[in-house]
Design a protein around this motif. Structure first.
Motif, PDB file in Angstrom:
ATOM      1  N   HIS A   1       0.834  -1.210   0.000  1.00 35.67           N
ATOM      2  CA  HIS A   1       0.000   0.000   0.000  1.00 35.67           C
ATOM      3  C   HIS A   1       0.864   1.253   0.000  1.00 35.67           C
ATOM      4  O   HIS A   1       0.574   2.223  -0.722  1.00 35.67           O
ATOM      5  CB  HIS A   1      -0.926  -0.006   1.222  1.00 35.67           C
ATOM      6  N   ALA A   2       1.940   1.241   0.778  1.00 34.47           N
ATOM      7  CA  ALA A   2       2.820   2.416   0.849  1.00 34.47           C
ATOM      8  C   ALA A   2       3.425   2.723  -0.513  1.00 34.47           C
ATOM      9  O   ALA A   2       3.472   3.885  -0.944  1.00 34.47           O
ATOM     10  CB  ALA A   2       3.922   2.187   1.885  1.00 34.47           C
ATOM     11  N   ASN A   3       3.893   1.685  -1.223  1.00 38.93           N
ATOM     12  CA  ASN A   3       4.510   1.912  -2.529  1.00 38.93           C
ATOM     13  C   ASN A   3       3.506   2.409  -3.562  1.00 38.93           C
ATOM     14  O   ASN A   3       3.840   3.232  -4.417  1.00 38.93           O
ATOM     15  CB  ASN A   3       5.183   0.628  -3.027  1.00 38.93           C
ATOM     16  N   ILE A   4       2.278   1.928  -3.492  1.00 42.53           N
ATOM     17  CA  ILE A   4       1.234   2.414  -4.402  1.00 42.53           C
ATOM     18  C   ILE A   4       0.998   3.901  -4.169  1.00 42.53           C
ATOM     19  O   ILE A   4       0.925   4.701  -5.116  1.00 42.53           O
ATOM     20  CB  ILE A   4      -0.075   1.619  -4.192  1.00 42.53           C
ATOM     21  N   ARG A   5       0.900   4.301  -2.904  1.00 43.80           N
ATOM     22  CA  ARG A   5       0.655   5.699  -2.581  1.00 43.80           C
ATOM     23  C   ARG A   5       1.848   6.587  -2.943  1.00 43.80           C
ATOM     24  O   ARG A   5       1.685   7.698  -3.447  1.00 43.80           O
ATOM     25  CB  ARG A   5       0.337   5.856  -1.085  1.00 43.80           C
ATOM     26  N   VAL A   6       3.059   6.092  -2.695  1.00 42.70           N
ATOM     27  CA  VAL A   6       4.270   6.867  -3.012  1.00 42.70           C
ATOM     28  C   VAL A   6       4.358   7.126  -4.510  1.00 42.70           C
ATOM     29  O   VAL A   6       4.628   8.248  -4.951  1.00 42.70           O
ATOM     30  CB  VAL A   6       5.527   6.119  -2.515  1.00 42.70           C
ATOM     31  N   LYS A   7       4.130   6.090  -5.306  1.00 43.12           N
ATOM     32  CA  LYS A   7       4.180   6.258  -6.764  1.00 43.12           C
ATOM     33  C   LYS A   7       3.108   7.221  -7.243  1.00 43.12           C
ATOM     34  O   LYS A   7       3.333   8.019  -8.166  1.00 43.12           O
ATOM     35  CB  LYS A   7       4.014   4.900  -7.450  1.00 43.12           C
ATOM     36  N   ALA A   8       1.928   7.162  -6.624  1.00 42.02           N
ATOM     37  CA  ALA A   8       0.831   8.049  -7.020  1.00 42.02           C
ATOM     38  C   ALA A   8       1.184   9.511  -6.755  1.00 42.02           C
ATOM     39  O   ALA A   8       0.895  10.398  -7.567  1.00 42.02           O
ATOM     40  CB  ALA A   8      -0.445   7.668  -6.274  1.00 42.02           C
ATOM     41  N   ILE A   9       1.849   9.771  -5.620  1.00 39.56           N
ATOM     42  CA  ILE A   9       2.258  11.149  -5.299  1.00 39.56           C
ATOM     43  C   ILE A   9       3.325  11.619  -6.273  1.00 39.56           C
ATOM     44  O   ILE A   9       3.324  12.773  -6.718  1.00 39.56           O
ATOM     45  CB  ILE A   9       2.766  11.235  -3.846  1.00 39.56           C
ATOM     46  N   CYS A  10       4.238  10.731  -6.636  1.00 41.52           N
ATOM     47  CA  CYS A  10       5.267  11.087  -7.632  1.00 41.52           C
ATOM     48  C   CYS A  10       4.612  11.492  -8.955  1.00 41.52           C
ATOM     49  O   CYS A  10       5.019  12.477  -9.587  1.00 41.52           O
ATOM     50  CB  CYS A  10       6.207   9.908  -7.870  1.00 41.52           C
ATOM     51  N   LYS A  11       3.605  10.737  -9.358  1.00 38.36           N
ATOM     52  CA  LYS A  11       2.906  11.035 -10.607  1.00 38.36           C
ATOM     53  C   LYS A  11       2.232  12.398 -10.541  1.00 38.36           C
ATOM     54  O   LYS A  11       2.315  13.196 -11.487  1.00 38.36           O
ATOM     55  CB  LYS A  11       1.874   9.944 -10.899  1.00 38.36           C
ATOM     56  N   LEU A  12       1.574  12.691  -9.423  1.00 41.81           N
ATOM     57  CA  LEU A  12       0.917  13.989  -9.260  1.00 41.81           C
ATOM     58  C   LEU A  12       1.931  15.129  -9.271  1.00 41.81           C
ATOM     59  O   LEU A  12       1.645  16.224  -9.761  1.00 41.81           O
ATOM     60  CB  LEU A  12       0.127  14.006  -7.943  1.00 41.81           C
ATOM     61  N   ALA A  13       3.118  14.868  -8.735  1.00 43.85           N
ATOM     62  CA  ALA A  13       4.159  15.900  -8.682  1.00 43.85           C
ATOM     63  C   ALA A  13       4.870  16.077 -10.017  1.00 43.85           C
ATOM     64  O   ALA A  13       5.636  17.034 -10.186  1.00 43.85           O
ATOM     65  CB  ALA A  13       5.172  15.561  -7.597  1.00 43.85           C
ATOM     66  N   GLY A  14       4.626  15.161 -10.944  1.00 44.11           N
ATOM     67  CA  GLY A  14       5.259  15.269 -12.250  1.00 44.11           C
ATOM     68  C   GLY A  14       6.705  14.819 -12.273  1.00 44.11           C
ATOM     69  O   GLY A  14       7.510  15.320 -13.074  1.00 44.11           O
ATOM     70  N   VAL A  15       7.055  13.863 -11.385  1.00 39.95           N
ATOM     71  CA  VAL A  15       8.414  13.317 -11.372  1.00 39.95           C
ATOM     72  C   VAL A  15       8.332  11.817 -11.619  1.00 39.95           C
ATOM     73  O   VAL A  15       7.252  11.227 -11.602  1.00 39.95           O
ATOM     74  CB  VAL A  15       9.126  13.593 -10.027  1.00 39.95           C
ATOM     75  N   ARG A  16       9.479  11.189 -11.863  1.00 39.94           N
ATOM     76  CA  ARG A  16       9.498   9.757 -12.133  1.00 39.94           C
ATOM     77  C   ARG A  16       8.918   8.980 -10.958  1.00 39.94           C
ATOM     78  O   ARG A  16       9.159   9.312  -9.800  1.00 39.94           O
ATOM     79  CB  ARG A  16      10.926   9.303 -12.423  1.00 39.94           C
ATOM     80  N   GLU A  17       8.152   7.942 -11.287  1.00 38.71           N
ATOM     81  CA  GLU A  17       7.477   7.150 -10.265  1.00 38.71           C
ATOM     82  C   GLU A  17       8.394   6.038  -9.756  1.00 38.71           C
ATOM     83  O   GLU A  17       8.711   5.106 -10.485  1.00 38.71           O
ATOM     84  CB  GLU A  17       6.185   6.553 -10.830  1.00 38.71           C
TER      85      GLU A  17
END
Length: 293
Positions: A199-215
């Protein structure tokens, strides 16, 4: 930490190549770049010994396709520009749970299990300090706190005002939450429960995507980016090893030594430039002293 939870209760004779390879894939999905190779090595040695001792007829490792370290993946980390962009996004993030987790991960370079194992007891928000002393793990379907691998893994971290503020918001959120927190964990997910890695990795990648940086998964985002930034900024391998909680400087050198060489080259170039400048100044003084009046 990785083999026993999956195979600890399995009969040796029942182990199959398919389930061993499936474990490697699960470890890779968690962002653990080198762990699958370590797991493969340990299993190979252990099951070969089991055959020798007569505990099983044949080892399934002969049919297992060993994992390969993806060099490009191992080299993955956020640039300074990406880190700044991500931090800017986190300033506006409304979910205090993921905000606190990511700020602490980015600032400390801690392993996900170490971050999720931080308790309120080891935090000093008045002075902006926290201690990394344990790791969160599952045992018999229960969350427990385990000791870190070595004494060198224990370390003190200094937090930014933003991270302290995020932790204070988290503490207030937990105070009004309905979920029990018997371990006194400082970081809980948005539902008020301990973070699990998937769950943590799913959320971390999602925040990266919203920030416009590599997931990236948490291990890459927190550990690799932190270590690379330390060494590129000129921090010594010894100090970086201590900050990362590595068992030895050799481990740090094997993982990130090529980045340390960049700062070493810069230091050598700066030293040589200083010597050249001093030599030029001395030569100019000598010419002035010998010039006729």
């Amino acid at each position: 930490n990785h083999l026993k939870p999956h195979f600890g209760k399995r009969r040796l004779a029942d182990l199959s190549a398919g389930e061993i390879e499936a474990l490697y894939r699960r470890l890779e999905d968690k962002g653990l770049i080198r762990t699958p190779s370590y797991a493969h090595r340990v299993l190979s040695i252990a099951l070969t010994e089991a055959v020798r001792l007569g505990h099983m007829a044949n080892s399934p490792m002969a049919r297992v396709k060993g994992p390969k370290i993806d060099s490009k993946r191992a080299e993955s980390f956020h640039t300074t520009e990406e880190t700044v962009k991500l931090l800017d996004h986190l300033k506006t993030e409304q979910d205090s749970a993921i905000k606190a987790l990511m700020l602490l991960g980015i600032e400390t370079g801690a392993r996900l299990s170490e971050l999720t194992g931080i308790t309120w007891q080891v935090t000093d928000l008045e002075n902006g300090l926290l201690a990394i002393q344990a790791q969160l793990a599952r045992e018999n379907s229960q969350w427990v706190l385990r000791a870190l691998k070595t004494g060198k893994s224990e370390r003190i971290k200094v937090l930014s005002p933003e991270a302290v503020a995020a932790l204070k918001v988290e503490r207030a959120r937990q105070a009004v939450g309905a979920n029990a927190n018997p371990l006194g964990l400082a970081l809980l997910n948005e539902e008020g429960r301990p973070w699990d890695s998937t769950h943590a990795n799913i959320r971390v990648k999602a925040i990266c995507k919203l920030a416009g940086v590599r997931e990236f998964p948490s291990h890459t985002l927190f550990r690799h980016t932190y270590a690379t930034a330390l060494l590129k900024s000129g921090v010594s391998l010894h100090d970086a090893s201590r900050e990362m909680g590595h068992s030895s400087v050799n481990l740090t050198a094997n993982l990130y030594g090529h980045h340390a060489m960049e700062s070493t080259k810069r230091a050598a170039a700066a030293r040589n430039a200083y010597l050249d400048q001093t030599r030029a100044q001395g030569k100019k003084k000598g010419e002035s002293a010998s010039a006729p009046e």
